[in-house]
Enzyme design. Structure first.
Site, PDB file in Angstrom:
ATOM      1  N   LYS A 116     -14.023  38.889 -42.333  1.00  0.00           N
ATOM      2  CA  LYS A 116     -15.217  38.966 -41.470  1.00  0.00           C
ATOM      3  C   LYS A 116     -15.055  40.070 -40.425  1.00  0.00           C
ATOM      4  O   LYS A 116     -16.029  40.723 -40.069  1.00  0.00           O
ATOM      5  CB  LYS A 116     -15.481  37.624 -40.773  1.00  0.00           C
ATOM      6  CG  LYS A 116     -15.765  36.472 -41.720  1.00  0.00           C
ATOM      7  CD  LYS A 116     -17.174  36.522 -42.317  1.00  0.00           C
ATOM      8  CE  LYS A 116     -17.486  35.264 -43.090  1.00  0.00           C
ATOM      9  NZ  LYS A 116     -18.040  35.389 -44.385  1.00  0.00           N
ATOM     10  N   LYS A 198     -16.534  36.689 -55.442  1.00  0.00           N
ATOM     11  CA  LYS A 198     -17.248  35.486 -55.838  1.00  0.00           C
ATOM     12  C   LYS A 198     -18.745  35.639 -55.581  1.00  0.00           C
ATOM     13  O   LYS A 198     -19.145  36.510 -54.816  1.00  0.00           O
ATOM     14  CB  LYS A 198     -16.707  34.287 -55.050  1.00  0.00           C
ATOM     15  CG  LYS A 198     -17.029  34.318 -53.556  1.00  0.00           C
ATOM     16  CD  LYS A 198     -16.611  33.018 -52.899  1.00  0.00           C
ATOM     17  CE  LYS A 198     -17.153  32.870 -51.488  1.00  0.00           C
ATOM     18  NZ  LYS A 198     -18.589  32.621 -51.375  1.00  0.00           N
ATOM     19  N   LYS A 201     -23.696  33.786 -50.607  1.00  0.00           N
ATOM     20  CA  LYS A 201     -25.006  33.856 -49.971  1.00  0.00           C
ATOM     21  C   LYS A 201     -25.174  35.176 -49.244  1.00  0.00           C
ATOM     22  O   LYS A 201     -26.240  35.766 -49.258  1.00  0.00           O
ATOM     23  CB  LYS A 201     -25.139  32.706 -48.960  1.00  0.00           C
ATOM     24  CG  LYS A 201     -25.636  31.433 -49.582  1.00  0.00           C
ATOM     25  CD  LYS A 201     -25.809  30.353 -48.532  1.00  0.00           C
ATOM     26  CE  LYS A 201     -24.660  29.385 -48.524  1.00  0.00           C
ATOM     27  NZ  LYS A 201     -23.810  29.438 -47.353  1.00  0.00           N
TER      28      LYS A 201
END
Ligand code: ATP
Ligand code: MG
Length: 335
Positions: A116, A198, A201
């Protein structure tokens, strides 16, 4: 005969966007099965969203859609507590206490934190650093033992166990040590269609299949998946991107279909165009009923409200009982 106390289950999904196949097979599918066998708490993790999605304009709409997608996937609000994280204020109190038991060095080393920081260098807030602490609070608030999650969450669960262990060591045995759970054995990782990481969202959106994707878009995304000219020698090991296609096929196609393409692969006669066409149709058949059901439920805002109110009530009862024990154990009781 003494009745055996069932283990408590806790799971959550962030309302950061559209739910996808990874959320379904990593989390939701297990939620749906577990609600029949265990006392379950399932949460829309809206507070977690704020660490990376501080703009809340879309939040209400996202909450409504994600809740509708949970219900369309088979969750029954009468069988489990289905609630919004921000409706249970005790979460914030436990988060505060657990922060005192969480080591900055350990948090800084978490791979998801490092990712992040790379993705949002302009917003490295301390909520991002303490994300695993909030997650531990969500779980421990219900003294849950089983946590249905995908493979990407394995490390966070280890941190929740460390935090619970530290609390118990210092203040007495209050929390079970939670474990990541999947029916079957291995935790699931649903790969993205481009073979990079992966389904997600917030990332890899063109290589992710969403439960709300229209049929044509599903077909288009699947047909664009990376392939090559096929194996040249019988029984060659599969490259990752081909392995991923088979993995996706195993999720939604019949065993006979998978076997046929496995055999074609091993005989070097596989036609990836045909395989992707088959996969696309099987995906459409899997996703479209959930999409249509979710769209209908999402329109019924009165029903969604009722579900949220009912879920929050159940979650609060459990949270308040835990916090009473926590405060006592910590010695925060002065009269
Ligand atoms: P975001 O990109 O906003 O973090 P996400 O797709 O990673 O979204 P989360 O809300 O972080 O979704 O995770 C919800 C649940 O779905 C977790 O249990 C997580 O392990 C699971 N999950 C997410 N992506 C996958 C995936 N590709 N395969 C298997 N499980 C997944
Ligand atoms: Mg995630």
């Amino acid at each position: 005969m003494q009745s055996v106390k069932k283990e408590i289950v806790m799971g959550g999904i962030r309302p950061t966007g559209f739910l996808h196949l990874g959320n379904y097979f990593g989390a939701l599918r297990n939620f749906v099965r577990m609600q029949d066998e265990y006392p379950c708490f399932f949460m829309l993790a809206d507070l977690h969203s704020l660490t990376t999605h501080p703009d809340t304009k879309e939040l209400k709409n996202n909450i409504h859609r994600v809740l509708a997608e949970h219900l369309a996937s088979g969750l029954n609000p009468d069988k489990c507590a289905l609630y919004c994280q921000s409706h249970v204020f005790e979460t914030a109190e436990l988060y505060l206490y657990l922060n005192m038991m969480s080591m900055v060095g350990e948090l800084e080393k978490t791979p998801t934190f490092k990712d992040k920081v790379r993705q949002h260098p302009q917003n490295v807030n301390s909520g991002l650093l303490t994300y695993p602490v909030l997650q531990a609070a969500d779980i421990l608030l219900h003294r849950a033992h089983l946590v249905p999650v995908g493979k990407d969450q394995e490390q966070h669960l280890e941190m929740a166990r460390n935090i619970a262990g530290r609390f118990n060591h210092r203040y007495g045995d209050v929390f079970p040590e939670p474990v990541a759970f999947n029916f079957g054995s291995e935790l699931v990782k649903v790969p993205s269609l481009d073979g990079a990481g992966k389904m997600s969202k917030s990332e890899n959106q063109y290589a992710t299949l969403y439960l709300s994707d229209p049929d044509d878009l599903i077909r288009k995304k699947v047909m664009k998946a990376t392939t090559d000219s096929g194996p040249k020698e019988p029984n060659t090991p599969k490259p990752d991107y081909i392995e991923n296609l088979f993995l996706l096929m195993k999720l939604v196609s019949t065993p006979e279909v998978v076997q046929k393409f496995e055999a074609d692969y091993n005989a070097c006669t596989i036609r990836y165009g045909d395989m992707k066409k088959q996969l696309a149709e099987d995906m459409v058949n899997f996703i479209s009923p959930i999409r249509e059901k979710a769209a209908a439920i999402q329109q019924d805002t009165e029903y969604l409200k009722k579900v949220m109110v009912q879920g929050a009530e159940k979650a609060r009862v459990s949270a308040q009982a835990t916090m009473k024990v926590v405060r006592e154990a910590m010695g925060l009781n002065y009269y």
